[in-house]
Design an enzyme around this catalytic site. Structure first.
Site, PDB file in Angstrom:
ATOM      1  N   GLY A 229       2.663   4.354  -1.665  1.00  0.00           N
ATOM      2  CA  GLY A 229       1.853   3.865  -0.479  1.00  0.00           C
ATOM      3  C   GLY A 229       0.529   3.056  -0.806  1.00  0.00           C
ATOM      4  CD  GLN A 230      -1.574  -1.655  -2.375  1.00  0.00           C
ATOM      5  OE1 GLN A 230      -0.336  -1.681  -2.741  1.00  0.00           O
ATOM      6  NE2 GLN A 230      -2.713  -2.457  -2.749  1.00  0.00           N
ATOM      7  N   GLY A 232      -6.467   0.090   2.128  1.00  0.00           N
ATOM      8  CA  GLY A 232      -7.607  -0.693   1.874  1.00  0.00           C
ATOM      9  C   GLY A 232      -8.322  -0.130   0.732  1.00  0.00           C
ATOM     10  CG  PHE A 233     -11.353   1.850   0.786  1.00  0.00           C
ATOM     11  CD1 PHE A 233     -12.387   0.893   0.113  1.00  0.00           C
ATOM     12  CD2 PHE A 233     -11.180   1.880   2.200  1.00  0.00           C
ATOM     13  CE1 PHE A 233     -13.259   0.114   1.075  1.00  0.00           C
ATOM     14  CE2 PHE A 233     -12.124   0.970   2.916  1.00  0.00           C
ATOM     15  CZ  PHE A 233     -12.998   0.044   2.428  1.00  0.00           C
ATOM     16  CB  ALA A 234      -6.648   5.259  -1.557  1.00  0.00           C
ATOM     17  CD  GLN A 235      -3.462   0.670  -5.900  1.00  0.00           C
ATOM     18  OE1 GLN A 235      -3.875   0.905  -6.959  1.00  0.00           O
ATOM     19  NE2 GLN A 235      -2.571  -0.525  -5.878  1.00  0.00           N
ATOM     20  CB  VAL A 236      -0.366   7.120  -2.585  1.00  0.00           C
ATOM     21  CG1 VAL A 236       0.474   8.510  -2.950  1.00  0.00           C
ATOM     22  CG2 VAL A 236      -1.358   7.687  -1.823  1.00  0.00           C
ATOM     23  CE  LYS A 252      -5.756   8.616  -0.334  1.00  0.00           C
ATOM     24  NZ  LYS A 252      -5.582   9.310   1.340  1.00  0.00           N
ATOM     25  CG  ASP A 347      -5.468   7.790   9.777  1.00  0.00           C
ATOM     26  OD1 ASP A 347      -5.227   7.132  10.719  1.00  0.00           O
ATOM     27  OD2 ASP A 347      -5.231   7.586   8.751  1.00  0.00           O
TER      28      ASP A 347
END
Length: 525
Positions: A229-230, A232-236, A252, A347
């Protein structure tokens, strides 16, 4: 607290009362341990908590409170009192628990308990109103004495004046992180360094690396298995610990570093009952560097609720109503639990709801008791970066920020009004609408029976659905007039749907068939 008595004839509770009285006297005299009394109280409660004869018996309520007062998990005990509806209409239920919370310094929570009792018109109503008024006077005096005082272990603010805050504004989040820093560094699994990430890999371009690349983080080696997952500020990323396929985690990676989400996970550890904890995601540790933070979480491999919805969209079909209701019950239960302990997710959308499958078929008992297969099924809520810890704000704080997530902006955000729990319950309504209709929800003002107007989905319900239940859900959750506690509303909606599904064995059979089919379809790859 003393126990009252009456004639023992036809009253099975009476011998227990006598034994509890004797045990308390022995305890005060130093003849036995508190454990002996706790066990006696627990056994008595377990024996009679479902006995309708004692549902409105103040003697039984006193036994519950004697047990509650000696427990660290007193919030869980009180929720069980609420669930079993012990003396729900009596003011003493709310007075006793509010006083208990006030003594512990949990003033915001105590005020919420008073308000719940008043909203239920608990009797004697005038007595409860007076008790609440005296409580507010006491808190007002204490607040004036020290506006900077911190309350209890939660360190919650004592300013009772109404305030409006954007919980996601950078200055607000930075201020909260600074405030909790002494607590943050003590969390199990929190690792911080004032240096940049020391690894050889460029964390900004991890998604470009080939699968199986090894990255060392905090002394452990992680074998990267792909991007999960991706944002705006993080990638998993999915990864194996030490190349072991039986130890799978989600990493993360975030820039700039963001320890707030780890705080939310540790608060969930503290506040959520063990029986429900696995429904809200689990964080093992976090590594905070000057340039990045890396959050290590448990990994679930069965996809998201968005994947389930999409599986129907791509074949031009809608999810069956009983399956929609099943997931709605799960979401209602989640928010009921979260909001009751002062946590907002912020969220709430289908991408953040991971699927959990039960190892065996669901049963009616599982639905009502939340045990067996029911406790292992359903959904797991993750991504706590926008989570709101209400214990860090004054009791009357209401929020004004805009989530800016298309399709999930609650009515209050659109109308520039303050909100609180609505950010989550609106998200729930959108998800339910997506499950029922395969499209995002659009709201319009519809005329109500009293001649006024209420917010309702524009799309109509199908006639063969259980329309009354769906109408009740959207009416109550889209038209909250205040920002006060919503747990009772969520609980009542959940129970209505549970009772409907359990009323017909054919529905339970159909649900199990649909879940089995869904699991084969989505987990075969």
């Amino acid at each position: 607290m003393t126990i009252g008595y009456r004639d023992a004839a036809g009253d099975p509770l009476f011998p227990w009362l006598m034994e509890i009285k004797n045990s308390m006297e022995d305890l005060y005299a130093g003849k036995n341990s508190g454990y002996d009394l706790d066990k006696l109280l627990f056994d008595c409660i377990s024996t009679y908590k479902k006995d309708s004869r004692y549902r409105n018996d103040l003697r039984f309520l006193k036994i519950w409170f004697l047990y509650l007062e000696g427990r660290e998990d007193f919030e869980r005990v009180y929720r069980e009192i609420e669930e079993t509806e012990i003396c729900k209409g009596h003011s003493l239920l709310y007075e006793w628990y509010a006083i208990f919370l006030e003594v512990k310094g949990l003033w915001r929570r105590a005020n919420s308990v008073y308000q719940t009792g008043l909203s239920r018109k608990a009797e004697p109503f005038d007595r409860l109103k007076e008790a609440h008024s005296l409580f507010l006077q006491r808190i007002s005096k204490r607040t004036k004495a020290s506006s900077l005082e911190k309350v209890g272990d939660d360190a919650q603010a004592t300013d009772l004046e109404t305030g409006f805050v954007n919980p996601w504004e950078t200055s607000t989040v930075n201020g909260l992180i600074h405030k909790i820093k002494p607590q943050l560094v003590k969390y199990d699994g929190y690792h911080v360094s004032n240096k940049v990430f020391p690894g050889k890999a460029n964390l900004s371009s991890l998604q470009n690396y080939s699968r199986n690349k090894i990255i060392e983080i905090g002394g452990r080696k992680y074998q990267m298995k792909g991007c999960a997952g991706q944002g705006g500020f993080a990638q998993v990323f999915k990864a194996f610990i030490d190349s072991n396929p039986d130890e799978i985690v989600a990493l993360k990676v975030q820039k700039p570093p963001f320890p707030w989400e780890f705080h939310m996970y540790r608060q969930l550890d503290c506040r959520i009952p063990d029986s429900q904890r696995s429904s809200f995601g689990l964080a093992q540790r976090v590594h905070v560097y000057s340039d990045y933070s890396i959050l290590v979480c448990d990994y679930l491999s069965h996809g998201t609720l968005q994947d389930v919805i999409n599986s129907y969209v791509v074949v031009g079909k809608s999810m069956e109503e009983v399956l929609c209701m099943y997931y709605t019950i799960e979401m209602l239960n989640m928010l009921e639990t979260l909001h009751s302990v002062g946590i907002i997710h912020g969220d709430f959308k289908p991408d953040n709801l991971l699927i959990r499958y039960p190892p065996e078929n669901l049963t009616e008992t599982g639905f009502h008791e939340k045990t067996g297969s029911w406790s292992k099924k359903g959904l797991c809520l993750v991504d706590w970066g926008r989570g709101i810890d209400l214990s860090l704000f004054p009791r009357t704080t209401e929020f004004t920020g805009d989530c800016r997530t298309s399709g999930f902006r609650c009515v209050e955000m659109k109308e520039d009004k303050p909100w609180k729990f609505q950010v989550d319950t609106y998200g729930l309504c959108v998800i339910v609408h997506m499950m029922l209709h395969n499209v995002y929800m659009e709201i319009e003002k519809k005329q109500s029976l009293d001649g006024g107007y209420i917010n309702m989905p524009r799309t109509s319900f199908k006639r063969y659905w259980k329309v009354d239940l769906w109408k009740e859900l959207f009416t109550k959750l889209l038209n909250r007039e205040t920002c006060e506690d919503d747990t009772e509303t969520l609980r009542n909606l959940r129970k209505s749907m549970e009772e409907y599904i359990c009323s017909d064995p054919k529905l339970m059979k159909k649900l199990n068939e649909l879940l089995a089919k869904q699991r084969i379809s989505l987990c075969s790859s």
